[in-house]
Write a protein that holds these residues in place. Structure first.
Motif, PDB file in Angstrom:
ATOM      1  N   GLN A 214     -42.584 -53.062  -5.548  1.00 38.48           N
ATOM      2  CA  GLN A 214     -43.856 -53.353  -4.882  1.00 38.48           C
ATOM      3  C   GLN A 214     -43.897 -54.809  -4.414  1.00 38.48           C
ATOM      4  O   GLN A 214     -44.295 -55.098  -3.291  1.00 38.48           O
ATOM      5  CB  GLN A 214     -44.979 -53.114  -5.884  1.00 38.48           C
ATOM      6  N   GLN A 215     -43.440 -55.703  -5.285  1.00 36.89           N
ATOM      7  CA  GLN A 215     -43.421 -57.127  -4.916  1.00 36.89           C
ATOM      8  C   GLN A 215     -42.528 -57.376  -3.709  1.00 36.89           C
ATOM      9  O   GLN A 215     -42.739 -58.288  -2.928  1.00 36.89           O
ATOM     10  CB  GLN A 215     -42.911 -57.980  -6.087  1.00 36.89           C
ATOM     11  N   LEU A 216     -41.502 -56.547  -3.555  1.00 39.84           N
ATOM     12  CA  LEU A 216     -40.574 -56.728  -2.447  1.00 39.84           C
ATOM     13  C   LEU A 216     -41.060 -56.045  -1.166  1.00 39.84           C
ATOM     14  O   LEU A 216     -40.365 -56.036  -0.162  1.00 39.84           O
ATOM     15  CB  LEU A 216     -39.196 -56.171  -2.815  1.00 39.84           C
ATOM     16  N   GLY A 217     -42.241 -55.430  -1.220  1.00 40.52           N
ATOM     17  CA  GLY A 217     -42.789 -54.821  -0.011  1.00 40.52           C
ATOM     18  C   GLY A 217     -42.520 -53.327   0.097  1.00 40.52           C
ATOM     19  O   GLY A 217     -42.699 -52.727   1.148  1.00 40.52           O
ATOM     20  N   ASN A 226     -43.868 -52.028   3.760  1.00 37.55           N
ATOM     21  CA  ASN A 226     -44.522 -53.006   4.625  1.00 37.55           C
ATOM     22  C   ASN A 226     -43.693 -53.379   5.849  1.00 37.55           C
ATOM     23  O   ASN A 226     -44.014 -54.353   6.508  1.00 37.55           O
ATOM     24  CB  ASN A 226     -44.808 -54.292   3.837  1.00 37.55           C
TER      25      ASN A 226
HETATM   26  C1  LIG Z   1     -47.695 -55.112   1.709  1.00 44.64           C
HETATM   27  O1  LIG Z   1     -48.842 -54.705   2.399  1.00 44.64           O
HETATM   28  C2  LIG Z   1     -50.033 -54.651   1.584  1.00 44.64           C
HETATM   29  C3  LIG Z   1     -51.132 -54.106   2.446  1.00 44.64           C
HETATM   30  O2  LIG Z   1     -51.170 -54.695   3.697  1.00 44.64           O
HETATM   31  C4  LIG Z   1     -50.328 -56.064   1.093  1.00 44.64           C
HETATM   32  O3  LIG Z   1     -51.455 -56.032   0.268  1.00 44.64           O
HETATM   33  C5  LIG Z   1     -49.140 -56.564   0.294  1.00 44.64           C
HETATM   34  O4  LIG Z   1     -49.341 -57.888  -0.115  1.00 44.64           O
HETATM   35  C6  LIG Z   1     -47.883 -56.497   1.141  1.00 44.64           C
HETATM   36  N1  LIG Z   1     -46.759 -56.814   0.293  1.00 44.64           N
HETATM   37  C7  LIG Z   1     -45.784 -57.631   0.687  1.00 44.64           C
HETATM   38  C8  LIG Z   1     -44.704 -57.923  -0.322  1.00 44.64           C
HETATM   39  O5  LIG Z   1     -45.759 -58.118   1.795  1.00 44.64           O
END
Ligand SMILES: *[C@@H]1O[C@H](CO)[C@@H](O)[C@H](O)[C@H]1NC(C)=O
Ligand SMILES: *[C@@H]1O[C@H](CO)[C@@H](O)[C@H](O)[C@H]1NC(C)=O
Ligand SMILES: *[C@@H]1O[C@H](CO)[C@@H](O)[C@H](O)[C@H]1NC(C)=O
Ligand SMILES: *[C@@H]1O[C@H](CO)[C@@H](O)[C@H](O)[C@H]1NC(C)=O
Length: 759
Positions: A214-217, A226
């Protein structure tokens, strides 16, 4: 003279009678002295005999030589805990010298140490009678013996890797002592403890990985992604997680500069490690993934995704894309011999040049992340080991990026996250490990490592500097330095006495040997506690959270990679064979662990065991092709071989079995290693006129038994030996007066060659 025991005296006097009568046809062509003896006219024979008598007389007068007056005396017992443990490997009850010939012919194969089918075969060819003798000997070895294990067999020496890992484990498990315990050492122990504690890992399940993901997107596989940037994810994995999905990065010197003693290290870029075996078709000169392993791989991929909570209807698509991308990349990999023949290794280029050749990767950003906080600039040189692969990889990445952009399947990102998963499996719960295990078994890797091995190795990954420091402190003090110096000076002496084929060549080699400086490990090994603690300052371990501990190990690895690039000094404490670095021969501390070495051992044991191993390693390292450079390897090894044939086959077989040159060289190396180690022991003995021993062993007896034990149990070069290395003791002993008894064979009328096979 007075302390020379009568048996020894008698032996020395009877020695000349052991020589074969000169009218006997002697098949062995050991060296020129023999011809000389055959040509002697009768009156010269009597002269010769007189001279010999005088020789022996003056020999006996030389009791001033402390070594000669003491070598066979009973020695004071070593009763240290290490010695008591070591004596499980030795036994006087099975005194080799009571049936010396038989013993040394079969000591390795028959004694319950490892057997070698190849060698058995040679033995069978050479002497059918050996079977009978071997059986007798096994029975002899089974005899009751207070010091051996209950099954009557002596404990074998472990291989060097096992010995080292065991030594590290002991350090990591040692009870805490308030004194001398640095914070860094405490951290290593805590890491090891958290690794051994499986329970907390099982409780966490796949949670830690999902959080990291999750931390990696995220990734497209789970539907939550993401659309993270390719280059930044790649740089992050390389910098923080020691993960190199598309190409491998490491640090090392350039071989062509090794001669110039420069210690400069370079960034090296290589093919990545693929998850499945790659097949090389030498006809079409093409590589491809071995299709036999794709199905098991596919199934493992699916199992991982299920554990990560991915619905099974998605696994097919994403595992399919992963396999497809991997096999596409693998097409441009080449096996090492091909890369050597095509001169694809060590291609020098700047980072900027690389960027133009392979534009799909942001090289500067990735390498900066890998080596932070060092400053890496575009004009820096890197060494590339398969440029065609790198170019192919770049094209593939570009193509896949364009093709899948619209579909949102993100195969490049999936590929990277999958590589990260592979890096992190050791830190996850055992279900992940089981899948990986099953897959390795499917690809033919059936070797199972005990859990503690893996934990020691993981601790070593991050704490190598600390551990080599600890081993040095605990095991390799003054005695180790002296052993190295003695072995090296007696090795130099041996090499100076060789007769070389080419004078220029010999000057070059001898100069090199003289200019090299053997020393124990590198200077990172003498860091103070303060410096060590500073090195591990940022590490904060949590006994209950192995996953986060493991991530810190990966960060430590990144730091040591950067340190290696900037300083050129490696912590080689944990390697197990000597190597050359600049003007130094580094003898790593990892060699100095028991049962190979202990500072409380009798020196006879240390020199017979580690001394001979070290001499062998050094000869292999410094003179890998001595056979082509000097004449002695051929004459001396053929002499040893003739001894062997005359004992196993009887006279007349001198040339009957041809010995290929690789084997000739190995016989010479091992025989020389024995001589060098003995010589080194004598040097040390003359410095300190006493030594201790194990129960019942004289000095020389313990030395020879140690040599026999270690070469039988742990010889890394055994495939090149045509005979049991223990037989070399027989050759050394013949007529040298060194052994408690002359080593003649029973049930065998033989003409034992008179010479000692020396130059
Ligand atoms: C991924 O997208 C979500 C929703 O836009 C955001 O809250 C989150 O911080 C993002 N995560 C990363 C690692 O960019
Ligand atoms: C990575 O960065 C390089 C250099 O900026 C760029 O040329 C390349 O297109 C990027 N790769 C991808 C897949 O976006
Ligand atoms: C691994 O293989 C064994 C034996 O084939 C099997 O019983 C086990 O379920 C497999 N485990 C996994 C996680 O696939
Ligand atoms: C470590 O060894 C190097 C070279 O042998 C020496 O220059 C250095 O001063 C030593 N450092 C310490 C802390 O003893």
């Amino acid at each position: 003279m007075m302390d020379e025991n009568p048996a020894v005296l008698q032996e020395m006097v009877t020695t000349p009678e052991q020589q074969p009568r000169s009218d006997e046809p002697n098949p062995v062509l050991c060296n020129k002295y023999k011809y000389r003896r055959l040509l002697l006219p009768p009156f010269a024979v009597s002269l010769f005999a007189t001279a010999l008598g005088l020789g022996i007389y003056s020999h006996l007068q030389k009791t001033a030589d402390p070594w000669k007056s003491k070598w066979k005396s009973a020695a004071p017992l070593c009763l240290s805990p290490a010695c008591i443990r070591a004596s499980e490997h030795f036994s006087v009850a099975m005194d080799p010298f009571s049936r010396p010939c038989d013993y040394f012919l079969f000591a390795c194969g028959a004694g319950g140490s490892s057997t070698n089918r190849d060698r058995q075969r040679v033995k069978g060819e050479v002497n059918k009678h050996s079977e009978v003798r071997t059986r007798g000997l096994i029975e002899m070895r089974r005899g009751t013996d207070g010091w051996s294990k209950s099954d009557g067999q002596l404990k074998t020496f472990p291989d060097r890797q096992t010995a080292l890992l065991t030594a590290i484990k002991e350090i990591l498990e040692a009870p805490d002592e308030a004194v001398s315990m640095g914070a860094a050492e405490q951290k290593a122990k805590n890491f090891f403890k958290s690794c051994m504690n499986a329970e907390s890992r099982e409780k966490m399940g796949s949670e830690p990985f999902l959080t990291l993901l999750q931390q990696l997107g995220g990734w497209a596989v789970s539907g939550v992604w993401n659309q993270t940037d390719f280059n930044s994810t790649l740089a992050l994995l390389m910098g923080q997680y020691s993960t190199f999905p598309f190409f491998n990065v490491y640090v090392g010197p350039e071989p062509s500069e090794e001669q110039s003693a420069s210690n400069r290290h370079y960034i090296q870029i290589d093919e990545p490690h693929f998850q499945f075996p790659i097949e090389w078709n030498s006809k079409t000169q093409k590589a491809k993934a071995n299709t036999r392993y794709l199905r098991p791989f596919y199934s493992a991929c699916g199992q991982y995704l299920v554990l990560l909570g991915v619905p099974s209807d998605r696994t097919t698509q994403h595992c399919g894309l992963f396999v497809s991308l991997s096999t596409t990349l693998a097409v441009a990999t080449f096996p090492l011999p091909y890369r050597l023949s095509q001169k694809l290794l060590y291609r020098r280029t700047t980072i900027q040049e690389l960027q133009t050749l392979a534009p799909a990767v942001d090289w500067l950003a990735c390498l900066q992340a890998t080596f932070q906080p060092l400053l890496i600039s575009k004009s820096d040189i890197v060494l590339v080991h398969n440029l065609p692969y790198i170019i192919h990889m770049s094209k593939t990445i570009h193509l896949w990026q364009v093709q899948h952009e619209l579909m949102g399947t993100g195969p490049l990102n999936t590929y990277m996250i999958f590589s990260l998963l592979q890096t992190l499996i050791p830190a996850l719960d055992s279900r992940f490990f089981q899948i990986m295990r099953n897959y390795s078994i499917a690809t033919g890797d059936t070797q199972e490592m005990p859990h503690w091995w893996r934990c020691v190795q993981q601790t070593e990954r991050g704490f190598d500097t600390l551990l080599s420091h600890a081993i040095r402190e605990k095991h390799a003090q003054k005695e180790a330095e002296e052993l190295i110096q003695d072995v090296y000076s007696s090795l130099k002496k041996k090499l100076t006495d060789l007769s070389w084929r080419d004078e220029k060549e010999s000057d070059f080699i001898l100069n090199k040997i003289n200019s090299l400086n053997p020393r124990i490990s590198t200077n990172t090994n003498n860091l103070s506690y303060t410096e060590l603690n500073h090195l591990y300052e940022k590490v904060i371990l949590n006994e209950e959270d192995f996953f986060s501990n493991y991530l810190q190990i990966l960060l430590l690895e990144q730091k040591s990679r950067a340190r290696l690039l900037s300083l050129g000094t490696q912590t080689e404490g944990l390697s197990m064979t000597p190597f050359i670095s600049g003007n130094d021969i580094i003898v790593p501390v990892g060699m100095f662990v028991s049962p190979f070495f202990h500072s409380s051992y009798p020196r006879a044991l240390n020199y017979g065991t580690l001394g001979s191993l070290m001499a062998k390693d050094l000869l292999h390292l410094l003179l890998p092709d001595i056979y082509t450079k000097a004449k002695n390897p051929e004459t001396e090894s053929l002499c040893v071989w003739s001894h062997y044939l005359s004992v196993t086959k009887g006279p007349g077989w001198g040339d009957a079995f041809y010995l290929p040159s690789s084997k000739q060289q190995e016989v010479w190396v091992q025989y020389s290693a024995l001589q060098v180690a003995l010589d080194a022991y004598k040097m040390s003995f003359k410095r300190y006129l006493a030594d201790s021993s194990l129960p019942g062993f004289s000095y020389v007896h313990l030395f020879l038994s140690s040599f026999t034990k270690v070469t039988c149990d742990t010889d890394a070069y055994r495939e090149f030996m045509p005979l049991e290395p223990s037989f070399l003791v027989t050759v050394l002993c013949s007529n040298s007066g060194l052994c408690p008894k002359p080593l003649t064979c029973m049930n065998k009328p033989q003409s034992f060659p008179a010479e000692m096979c020396q130059s």
